[in-house]
Design a protein around this motif. Structure first.
Motif, PDB file in Angstrom:
ATOM      1  N   CYS A  26       1.094  -1.220   6.137  1.00 51.31           N
ATOM      2  CA  CYS A  26       0.359  -0.267   5.306  1.00 51.31           C
ATOM      3  C   CYS A  26       1.278   0.847   4.819  1.00 51.31           C
ATOM      4  O   CYS A  26       1.240   1.219   3.636  1.00 51.31           O
ATOM      5  N   TYR A  27       2.115   1.372   5.695  1.00 50.50           N
ATOM      6  CA  TYR A  27       3.067   2.404   5.288  1.00 50.50           C
ATOM      7  C   TYR A  27       4.009   1.878   4.200  1.00 50.50           C
ATOM      8  O   TYR A  27       4.276   2.542   3.204  1.00 50.50           O
ATOM      9  N   LYS A  28       4.502   0.665   4.429  1.00 57.45           N
ATOM     10  CA  LYS A  28       5.419   0.075   3.453  1.00 57.45           C
ATOM     11  C   LYS A  28       4.722  -0.111   2.104  1.00 57.45           C
ATOM     12  O   LYS A  28       5.284   0.213   1.054  1.00 57.45           O
ATOM     13  N   SER A  29       3.491  -0.594   2.123  1.00 55.55           N
ATOM     14  CA  SER A  29       2.733  -0.797   0.882  1.00 55.55           C
ATOM     15  C   SER A  29       2.461   0.516   0.173  1.00 55.55           C
ATOM     16  O   SER A  29       2.508   0.589  -1.050  1.00 55.55           O
ATOM     17  N   ILE A  30       2.172   1.562   0.936  1.00 56.13           N
ATOM     18  CA  ILE A  30       1.926   2.875   0.321  1.00 56.13           C
ATOM     19  C   ILE A  30       3.197   3.375  -0.361  1.00 56.13           C
ATOM     20  O   ILE A  30       3.154   3.883  -1.486  1.00 56.13           O
ATOM     21  N   LEU A  31       4.323   3.213   0.308  1.00 60.70           N
ATOM     22  CA  LEU A  31       5.590   3.656  -0.295  1.00 60.70           C
ATOM     23  C   LEU A  31       5.914   2.851  -1.556  1.00 60.70           C
ATOM     24  O   LEU A  31       6.365   3.405  -2.561  1.00 60.70           O
ATOM     25  N   LEU A  32       5.676   1.538  -1.501  1.00 59.72           N
ATOM     26  CA  LEU A  32       5.943   0.720  -2.684  1.00 59.72           C
ATOM     27  C   LEU A  32       4.984   1.049  -3.824  1.00 59.72           C
ATOM     28  O   LEU A  32       5.379   1.096  -4.990  1.00 59.72           O
ATOM     29  N   ALA A  33       3.725   1.287  -3.493  1.00 60.19           N
ATOM     30  CA  ALA A  33       2.732   1.601  -4.524  1.00 60.19           C
ATOM     31  C   ALA A  33       2.945   2.993  -5.097  1.00 60.19           C
ATOM     32  O   ALA A  33       2.520   3.274  -6.222  1.00 60.19           O
ATOM     33  N   VAL A  36       6.080   4.952  -9.354  1.00 54.83           N
ATOM     34  CA  VAL A  36       5.451   4.813 -10.673  1.00 54.83           C
ATOM     35  C   VAL A  36       6.491   4.292 -11.653  1.00 54.83           C
ATOM     36  O   VAL A  36       7.546   4.908 -11.849  1.00 54.83           O
ATOM     37  N   GLU A  37       6.173   3.143 -12.268  1.00 54.33           N
ATOM     38  CA  GLU A  37       7.110   2.550 -13.222  1.00 54.33           C
ATOM     39  C   GLU A  37       6.721   2.878 -14.667  1.00 54.33           C
ATOM     40  O   GLU A  37       7.567   3.145 -15.500  1.00 54.33           O
ATOM     41  N   ASN A  38       5.417   2.827 -14.968  1.00 58.83           N
ATOM     42  CA  ASN A  38       4.946   3.191 -16.310  1.00 58.83           C
ATOM     43  C   ASN A  38       3.487   3.641 -16.230  1.00 58.83           C
ATOM     44  O   ASN A  38       2.861   3.550 -15.191  1.00 58.83           O
ATOM     45  N   ASP A  39       2.924   4.117 -17.329  1.00 57.61           N
ATOM     46  CA  ASP A  39       1.566   4.675 -17.336  1.00 57.61           C
ATOM     47  C   ASP A  39       0.488   3.633 -17.090  1.00 57.61           C
ATOM     48  O   ASP A  39      -0.532   3.913 -16.473  1.00 57.61           O
ATOM     49  N   THR A  40       0.669   2.412 -17.592  1.00 58.73           N
ATOM     50  CA  THR A  40      -0.379   1.394 -17.452  1.00 58.73           C
ATOM     51  C   THR A  40      -0.515   0.922 -16.012  1.00 58.73           C
ATOM     52  O   THR A  40      -1.594   0.550 -15.574  1.00 58.73           O
ATOM     53  N   ALA A  41       0.556   0.950 -15.301  1.00 61.18           N
ATOM     54  CA  ALA A  41       0.515   0.490 -13.915  1.00 61.18           C
ATOM     55  C   ALA A  41       0.036   1.568 -12.958  1.00 61.18           C
ATOM     56  O   ALA A  41      -0.292   1.274 -11.815  1.00 61.18           O
ATOM     57  N   SER A  42      -0.027   2.808 -13.425  1.00 62.92           N
ATOM     58  CA  SER A  42      -0.351   3.899 -12.509  1.00 62.92           C
ATOM     59  C   SER A  42      -1.790   3.823 -11.989  1.00 62.92           C
ATOM     60  O   SER A  42      -2.042   4.152 -10.835  1.00 62.92           O
ATOM     61  N   GLU A  43      -2.744   3.385 -12.820  1.00 62.90           N
ATOM     62  CA  GLU A  43      -4.129   3.266 -12.343  1.00 62.90           C
ATOM     63  C   GLU A  43      -4.236   2.177 -11.272  1.00 62.90           C
ATOM     64  O   GLU A  43      -4.906   2.351 -10.261  1.00 62.90           O
ATOM     65  N   ARG A  44      -3.575   1.057 -11.536  1.00 62.61           N
ATOM     66  CA  ARG A  44      -3.588  -0.041 -10.565  1.00 62.61           C
ATOM     67  C   ARG A  44      -2.895   0.395  -9.271  1.00 62.61           C
ATOM     68  O   ARG A  44      -3.377   0.123  -8.170  1.00 62.61           O
ATOM     69  N   LYS A  45      -1.819   1.117  -9.391  1.00 62.99           N
ATOM     70  CA  LYS A  45      -1.095   1.624  -8.223  1.00 62.99           C
ATOM     71  C   LYS A  45      -1.946   2.635  -7.456  1.00 62.99           C
ATOM     72  O   LYS A  45      -1.922   2.655  -6.231  1.00 62.99           O
ATOM     73  N   GLY A  46      -2.687   3.469  -8.207  1.00 58.56           N
ATOM     74  CA  GLY A  46      -3.575   4.432  -7.558  1.00 58.56           C
ATOM     75  C   GLY A  46      -4.634   3.736  -6.725  1.00 58.56           C
ATOM     76  O   GLY A  46      -4.945   4.156  -5.608  1.00 58.56           O
ATOM     77  N   LEU A  47      -5.190   2.652  -7.254  1.00 57.21           N
ATOM     78  CA  LEU A  47      -6.177   1.865  -6.511  1.00 57.21           C
ATOM     79  C   LEU A  47      -5.531   1.233  -5.278  1.00 57.21           C
ATOM     80  O   LEU A  47      -6.114   1.233  -4.194  1.00 57.21           O
ATOM     81  N   ALA A  53      -4.355   3.322   1.982  1.00 62.40           N
ATOM     82  CA  ALA A  53      -4.683   4.498   2.796  1.00 62.40           C
ATOM     83  C   ALA A  53      -5.897   4.210   3.664  1.00 62.40           C
ATOM     84  O   ALA A  53      -5.939   4.579   4.842  1.00 62.40           O
ATOM     85  N   HIS A  54      -6.888   3.523   3.095  1.00 61.18           N
ATOM     86  CA  HIS A  54      -8.073   3.145   3.879  1.00 61.18           C
ATOM     87  C   HIS A  54      -7.662   2.225   5.019  1.00 61.18           C
ATOM     88  O   HIS A  54      -8.117   2.391   6.162  1.00 61.18           O
ATOM     89  N   VAL A  57      -5.974   4.227   7.761  1.00 60.26           N
ATOM     90  CA  VAL A  57      -6.927   4.978   8.585  1.00 60.26           C
ATOM     91  C   VAL A  57      -7.654   4.036   9.536  1.00 60.26           C
ATOM     92  O   VAL A  57      -7.824   4.338  10.724  1.00 60.26           O
ATOM     93  N   ALA A  58      -8.078   2.877   9.036  1.00 62.17           N
ATOM     94  CA  ALA A  58      -8.774   1.910   9.894  1.00 62.17           C
ATOM     95  C   ALA A  58      -7.858   1.424  11.019  1.00 62.17           C
ATOM     96  O   ALA A  58      -8.282   1.311  12.177  1.00 62.17           O
ATOM     97  N   GLY A  59      -6.608   1.138  10.693  1.00 56.16           N
ATOM     98  CA  GLY A  59      -5.646   0.697  11.710  1.00 56.16           C
ATOM     99  C   GLY A  59      -5.380   1.776  12.745  1.00 56.16           C
ATOM    100  O   GLY A  59      -5.253   1.498  13.935  1.00 56.16           O
ATOM    101  N   SER A  60      -5.296   3.009  12.278  1.00 55.55           N
ATOM    102  CA  SER A  60      -5.076   4.131  13.207  1.00 55.55           C
ATOM    103  C   SER A  60      -6.267   4.298  14.139  1.00 55.55           C
ATOM    104  O   SER A  60      -6.099   4.550  15.336  1.00 55.55           O
ATOM    105  N   GLN A  61      -7.461   4.150  13.602  1.00 59.79           N
ATOM    106  CA  GLN A  61      -8.669   4.251  14.433  1.00 59.79           C
ATOM    107  C   GLN A  61      -8.687   3.142  15.477  1.00 59.79           C
ATOM    108  O   GLN A  61      -9.018   3.374  16.631  1.00 59.79           O
ATOM    109  N   THR A  62      -8.305   1.932  15.069  1.00 62.36           N
ATOM    110  CA  THR A  62      -8.234   0.817  16.022  1.00 62.36           C
ATOM    111  C   THR A  62      -7.218   1.108  17.118  1.00 62.36           C
ATOM    112  O   THR A  62      -7.465   0.851  18.298  1.00 62.36           O
TER     113      THR A  62
END
Length: 128
Positions: A26-33, A36-47, A53-54, A57-62
């Motif tokens: 999850c940490y690695k995915s957050i860093l990769l996401a 930002v490479e361009n504007d069109t990808a930023s919404e997808r990256k935000g999602l 992040a969710h 949080v779930a993994g930390s709770q576990t």
């Protein structure tokens, strides 16, 4: 070294390893996401960031739940030793009570004798 663990401990250790791997992914995915490479990808990256992040949080709770479970298992595994210590301390206290009880009985008898002697002296004295 794995043979030292009980089957329940092996399962717990495997769950712990899996959860830690999930958290690191999850940490690695957050860093990769976050790159930002361009504007069109930023919404997808935000999602993707939101999802990761969710998951984080779930993994930390576990992981916190597993830590709580581990603490409880440590407490309950030592309950027999604690019971033995309590029983030993109870026996020591009972022995001490018996000694003190014997000494108190001896003191009561000595006080009884001394009081009888004092009464005899009083009644035989001229102040009576």
């Amino acid at each position: 070294m794995e043979d030292l663990y009980t089957p329940g401990q092996k399962d717990f250790a495997q769950k712990l390893r899996d959860n830690i791997l999930k958290l690191s992914e999850c940490y690695k995915s957050i860093l990769l996401a976050a790159m930002v490479e361009n504007d069109t990808a930023s919404e997808r990256k935000g999602l993707q960031l939101s999802v990761q992040a969710h998951n984080l949080v779930a993994g930390s709770q576990t992981l916190l739940d597993m830590i709580t479970q581990l603490k409880l298992s440590l407490l309950t595994s030592n309950i027999e030793k604690l019971n033995e210590e309590v029983e030993k301390e109870k026996q020591n206290c009972l022995q001490a009570c018996a000694k003190v009880g014997g000494k108190l009985d001896n003191l009561i008898n000595q006080l009884d004798v001394a009081l009888d002697e004092l009464e005899q002296h009083y009644f035989q004295s001229e102040y009576h």
